[in-house]
Design an enzyme around this catalytic site. Sequence first.
Site, short mmCIF file in Angstrom:
data_model
loop_
_atom_site.label_atom_id
_atom_site.label_comp_id
_atom_site.label_asym_id
_atom_site.label_seq_id
_atom_site.Cartn_x
_atom_site.Cartn_y
_atom_site.Cartn_z
N CYS A 73 49.67 42.91 38.19
CA CYS A 73 49.63 43.28 39.60
C CYS A 73 48.98 44.65 39.78
O CYS A 73 49.53 45.67 39.36
CB CYS A 73 51.06 43.26 40.15
SG CYS A 73 51.29 44.15 41.68
N CYS A 96 50.91 47.44 41.69
CA CYS A 96 52.00 48.04 40.91
C CYS A 96 51.49 49.27 40.15
O CYS A 96 52.19 50.27 40.02
CB CYS A 96 52.59 47.03 39.93
SG CYS A 96 53.31 45.60 40.77
#
Lengths: 125, 347
Positions: A44, A47
């Site tokens: 991700c 993130c």
Amino acid sequence: MSTSEEGQTGQVISCHTVEVWKDNFEKGTDSKQLIVVDFTASWCGPCRFIAPVLAELAKKLPHVMFLKVDVDDLEKVAEEFEVKAMPTFLFFKDGKQIDKVVGAKKEELQQKVMAHSSAAAVAAA
Amino acid sequence: MAVSGFEGFEKRLELQFSGDDPVVNEIGLRQLHFESIEQVLTQVQCTVVSAVGNRYFDSYVLSESSLFVYPTKIIIKTCGTTQLLKSVCPLILFAREIGLRVSACRYTRGNFIFPNSQPFPHTSFKEEVIYLEEQLPPNLCFRKASVMPSKLSSHSWHVFTATDGSHMLMQQLRDESDEFYTIEVCMTELDRVLARKFFRRPNDGKTGDSAGKEMTEITGICDINPNALICDFAFDPCGYSMNGIDGNRYSTIHVTPEDGYSYASFECIFSVYDDTNDVVMEALKKVVQVFRPGVVSISTTGTSTDEMWTRMSTAFEPLGMKCRSCSIDEFPAAGTVVFGTFTTRRK
């Protein structure tokens, strides 16, 4: 990459196993700390964008427990809290979820962590 | 009209990549370091304000519009005086480092309200095409640039596409990539009362995130796709951006509410398997009702959607919008592009 630093204050604790997660969560709950859990994933991008912000907050607020849960490592935990987007930040006090931030929203995360951590500090005093 | 104001009309770039390693293709561009993305955005002259990802893709709200990163596809859309096309070269290079090569490119934009404020290479469509042609590798040899007109001088649709041909082969095989089509909506002359909702009160004590969330709710944007997770942001003193994520589909809205050059855009992807009458038309109707614009232009890119256009005219009729023009063109890698305009009947 990151190693779990159990019990270390001022750092984000990575929970790679359910045991580490449970231990830390219980410890934080027992000591009446504010617990902020970052549900994250290696794939991700957002993130990675927010990780330094969280690390900075952890350094600044040693009385708050910051936990990091990789949704692939601890699938069941992510399911239990119905995490569908990453990053998701859940806030816990006395074992109860008190707030939530979905997404890498720097300002909102900072503001909520500050607000809940000062409330927690007042309650503990 | 103001001599110069904020340019709401976005430039939109979509790059498609392919690689030999199936594992790379699974995560692909999502493994790019944030520093790399930051470098690209610095070139373009914008920054990330908020972001979120799910199993399928990453979505970023930018200081000037949006970025979506799929494993083998990047969509970047920027407004104002950003230099979007400067992202092409670094994106191709960063992708190459992780074993992906560019296989198709699509660049689209409407008509700038303030064309003279645009920096190089966005000074004219001709300049943009020359610049793009230089940046793309020679294997993307099927290329086409065209301006699709409307009856309104304020709205026309600029399209450039290039492909290495692999995409066309895939389309014949009715690959999954064929399933989606893109809808890009540009709205001008927004209803003044509705546009006011995208202004913040001075010293409202809110964050861009929380003020954005409030706008999403009070304007009805949250009802356009109730299943989508919305990442929203309100700018100071005015302006709004949101990205919606719903499974593997994105949607995005950007608003420049200032009177004189007010503008709002909506973009999303739909599947050809969706019931177009229900899902697509309902969403588009809701969008138009959020802004009540004087002029709407809509472009659809992908598999031929003639039937959809007839339905769109019917759907917009009760909203007081009449179809003024519709043109169709074919592009390599993009398929059929249909561009149409609607205006309120009073016009």
